[in-house]
Design an enzyme around this catalytic site. Structure first.
Site: not given
Ligand SMILES: *Cc1c(COP(=O)(O)O)cnc(C)c1O
Length: 388
Positions: A202, A238, A326
């Site tokens: 994402h 899965t 935050c």
């Molecule tokens: C967004 C982020 C995560 C966490 O990733 P998710 O897929 O949201 O769990 C970990 N490390 C960094 C540097 C991030 O920017």
């Protein structure tokens, strides 16, 4: 409602329409379990391996070295706990930095409770670690070095390839949380000299809840999730087929469009930064001036609270992040800005703009017009009421 100007791509990105298009069949007609024996299950099985191939291509890895996870958080937990548990007979010391993501820091805090020891190396005022500090922190007990590639709050890019040379020479595993970098900038696991690398869909126009851990062949690692033999026994359960297909498509698009995307987000980021720094006094750029993610503009605004500024900008139709992580439940001063030596008062006025592929020049111009009076308004209030 007016259309929001979204400048928070560092927190999450909208899915690319082609990503959604690739996923849809796997949320519908192609529902079969890839582990089944009948003919139809070939479809999701092939899609899974095609996605693995695309993710591997994006980071210069081989398909067998990619394990799908539920995102960057799980990939970080898997890398750190998995290496710690599998190698604790060899040693129980881990080296990291003071500016890591919570999913690295809290995984390490948990290991400390179990008897592991952790060295948190400092950073300079730009939020950059010194590879010599890493070399100096390594002992004969060290089993893992974990240093993030691009910092999630200020965007500083760490000298990963230099650290990789040190860990290789000493024969110690090296993990990097590259969640902010993969899909944005070119990444090659061999050039970087890393053994483990975390990424998340994402953050580069893929779906939420899916990511991957790169594990170099031969690395000793325990699974985090035990159960079935999916992912070669390295991650049971899965598979999230639609999510994984989306991640694979996002990886393919990122690889094909990377140069144009970088040009776009960098141009708009610089346009915004140059204008705001010229127009508003008491504004400071956080992070490294050049060794920085191309979409990141982290600022400290004197005499203003970052969350108040974020809420007021929201009312004006602009979505950004307060620089310190935050949530509505926990307001904590940023450990990253603190480690960079930024005074607490100034750190409270931090704000992160991050551009993306859907940001338009007109949006940036609106922000350039809207931001200065909003800051001025908040400063007038804080002068009248200095304790708030
Ligand atoms: C967004 C982020 C995560 C966490 O990733 P998710 O897929 O949201 O769990 C970990 N490390 C960094 C540097 C991030 O920017």
């Amino acid at each position: 409602m007016m259309k929001k100007i979204y400048l928070d791509y560092a927190t999450t990105t909208p899915m690319h329409p082609e990503v959604r298009g690739a996923m849809l069949p796997y949320l519908g007609e192609f529902f079969w379990n890839p582990g089944s024996l009948y003919e139809e299950s070939k479809k999701p099985r092939e899609a899974l391996e095609e996605a693995r191939h695309q993710v591997a291509l994006l980071i210069g890895a081989r398909s067998e070295e990619i394990v799908f996870t539920s995102g960057g958080t799980e990939a970080n937990n898997f890398a750190i706990k998995g290496v710690a548990f599998a190698n604790q007979k060899k040693g129980t010391h881990i080296v990291t930095s003071q500016i890591e993501h919570q999913s690295v820091l809290y995984a390490l805090k948990f290991l400390e409770k179990l008897g592991f020891t952790v060295t948190y190396v400092p950073v300079n005022k730009y939020g950059m670690v010194d590879p010599e500090e890493i070399a100096g922190a390594i002992t004969e007990k060290t089993i893992l070095v974990s240093i993030m590639y691009g910092n999630h709050e200020v965007g500083t890019l760490e000298p990963i390839a230099e650290i990789g040379r040190i860990t290789r020479e000493k024969g110690i595993y090296f993990h990097t949380d590259a969640t902010q970098v993969v899909g944005i900038l070119p990444v090659d696991v061999d050039t970087l000299g890393v053994d483990l690398l975390s990424l998340s869909g994402h953050k580069f126009y893929g779906p939420k809840g899916v990511g991957a851990l790169y594990i170099r062949e031969g690395v000793r690692i325990s699974p985090l999730i035990h159960g079935g033999m999916q992912e070669e026994g390295r991650r049971a359960g899965t598979e999230n087929i639609s999510g994984i297909v989306g991640l694979g498509k996002a990886a393919e698009l990122a690889r094909k469009e990377m140069t144009q995307r970088i040009d776009h987000i960098l141009f708009l980021r610089n346009r915004l930064g140059d204008a705001l720094l010229k127009k508003v006094s008491g504004l400071y750029l956080n992070g490294h001036p050049t060794q920085r993610l191309p979409h990141y503009l982290s600022l400290c605004v004197e005499c203003v609270k970052g969350d108040a500024l974020t809420l007021l900008l929201d009312r004006k139709g602009i979505a950004v992040s307060p620089g310190s992580t935050c949530t509505f439940t926990a307001r904590k001063p940023s450990h990253v800005l603190k480690a960079m030596g930024i005074p607490l008062e100034l750190a409270e006025g931090s704000l992160l703009f991050s551009t993306g592929i859907y940001t338009r020049e007109e949006d940036i111009d609106v922000v350039i017009e809207t931001f200065p009076p909003v800051v001025e308004k908040l400063r007038r209030i804080s002068v009248m009421n200095p304790s708030s």
